[in-house]
Each structure stands twice: as C-alpha cells, then as structure tokens.
Design an enzyme around this catalytic site. Structure first.
Site, PDB file in Angstrom:
ATOM      1  N   GLU A   1      -2.922  11.493   2.540  1.00 29.11           N
ATOM      2  CA  GLU A   1      -3.810  10.704   3.133  1.00 29.11           C
ATOM      3  C   GLU A   1      -4.177  11.886   4.042  1.00 29.11           C
ATOM      4  OE1 GLU A   1      -5.221   6.719   5.975  1.00 29.11           O
ATOM      5  OE2 GLU A   1      -3.121   7.302   5.565  1.00 29.11           O
TER       6      GLU A   1
ATOM      7  N   GLU B   1       0.761  -1.119  -0.046  1.00 29.76           N
ATOM      8  CA  GLU B   1      -0.039   0.006  -0.007  1.00 29.76           C
ATOM      9  C   GLU B   1       0.897   1.244  -0.091  1.00 29.76           C
ATOM     10  OE1 GLU B   1      -3.287   0.325   2.945  1.00 29.76           O
ATOM     11  OE2 GLU B   1      -3.154   2.648   3.004  1.00 29.76           O
TER      12      GLU B   1
END
Length: 249
Positions: free
Chosen positions: A144, A139
């Site tokens: 984010e 990932e």
C-alpha cells in the site's frame, strides 16, 4: 532365482524408504493466477472483474470506471486516475478484483506476488490487498502506498489491532517486486512474510485466518488516507507479472 517372498521384501523396503513416505506425499504447488493474466484484455477479464467486490467506491475521492483499468501494453495492467473536479467524487479511476477467492487451508498457504510502478505523491493511494469475503477484518495489505513516499505492509486483526511496517519506496518510476507468503502456523493463525525486491521486510500474523476466504484487490484510490489535495492531472498505477501460487495442495 529369487523367491517371490524375497522380492516382496525388497520392494517393501524400497517403497518405505521413498522421500516423504513417512510424512505423506510432498505437496505440489499449483498456479491459481498466472503471470500471463495481463497479456490482453481477454486474459484480464478471465481472471479479474472490474471495480470492487461491493461496488465502485471505497473510502476515497475516486469512483471506479471499467475504462480506467486497461491493458495498453501486453503484460501490463494500467490503472489511471483522472481528475474531474466533481463535487461527490473528484476522480475517475480504476480497480479490479480477482474472480477467484483465496483461502489458506490447514497446513497450507498462498503466495501473492507482482511488480509495480506506483505513485507516491500526496493524494495518491494505490494498493494490492486482501480482505475478508464474509467480514472485515481480516485485511492484509500486501503493498500500500499512501502519498508519503513510503510503501506500507499491514495486517488488520481488528480496527485497533493492526500490525504495520512502513519503509521508504525507492525509485518509484521503476518496477519493484512485492511478495507476500501466507502460511498456516497452528491450524488457526496465519503468518505473513512481506518481501520487497527479494528482501524480507517484516513478518506479521493474521489471527484466525485459516479457512477464511479472501478477495484479492488491486486499486488506485485517491486522497482519503493519502492526504489532499491530490494531483489535478492523470495518475498511473502499473502492474505486471502478477502471480498467485497455491501451497495448499
């Protein structure tokens, strides 16, 4: 007049001196997703599917609905999360993922960039991220936001082997540009340069990522890792000028 042998010798010398000849032809970039991808709903659905690759929920308090991912203004994708108060999922929200999967090939790379207006309040959890098609990890969180006022850049090699960098997210009501440059380092591992508004923030490394296909996801999840309670109104996450450039060719 020049002899044919002389002309062949000159031509041979000229060709051998061309740039890139000794190391192969120079690589050409190609655009996999253009900045026009959010110009209309039809262009959105040309390049993206609604929801997650695996369904409509993921690690938070929102369930994803097609109608919450919209092109209200040409060039801008708006994901909106609306509080419903439902006992199972308290929000309806929006997520899209790219129809194409992306792979860093040996000797190559990929660039992912976009501009965002992202919420940073407690309980809001927008993200622009890559995950493995066949497994987790890998990932890479290109960007984010987890309700703290920061923007996070992360690479997961396992659940315990995580590289993470948080920096203050300035003026969250303005657009900011995020770029991740993925490059093959040694035929197996991939370096990731993370940029915010043109400034290199951090370089991280994804182990064994060369040759592994990745999904690209843009989502507005709620609560979960961003804390609770979340907002009880409507939350917007806006994205424009998204582009994916192939450096593999």
């Amino acid at each position: 007049m020049y002899s044919s042998a002389f002309l062949l010798a000159v031509l041979s010398h000229t060709v051998s001196g061309l740039p890139g000849e000794r190391h192969g032809l120079a690589k050409r970039d190609s655009t996999l997703i253009p900045t026009s991808c959010f110009d209309s709903t039809s262009s959105l659905t040309q390049y993206f599917n609604y929801n997650y690759p695996w369904g409509d929920t993921h690690n938070g308090a929102a369930i994803m609905k097609d109608s919450n991912s919209v092109i209200a203004d040409a060039g801008v994708l708006t994901l909106n999360a609306t509080y419903t108060g439902a006992s199972d999922y308290a929000y309806d929200s929006g997520t899209v993922y790219a129809k194409q999967q992306f792979t860093v090939e040996a000797g190559g790379g990929l660039d992912f960039s976009a501009q965002f207006i992202a919420p940073v309040e407690t309980g809001t959890w927008p993200a622009f991220w890559l995950n493995g098609v066949n497994s987790w990890p890998p990932e890479i969180d290109v960007a984010e936001w987890k309700g703290s006022g920061d923007i996070s850049f992360n690479t997961f090699n396992s659940s315990s082997e995580v590289q993470a960098q948080d920096v203050k997210y300035p003026s969250p009501t303005d657009y900011h540009t995020v770029l991740a440059e993925l490059r093959d380092e040694d035929g197996s591992n991939v370096s990731v340069n993370f940029y915010l508004d043109g400034t290199l923030i951090t370089t991280q490394y994804a182990s064994g990522l060369v040759g592994q296909p990745l999904n690209l996801i843009i989502d507005l999840q709620m609560e979960g890792s961003s804390g609770s309670p979340g907002p009880t109104g409507t939350t917007l996450f806006q994205i424009k000028n998204l582009e994916v450039i192939d450096k593999n060719a």
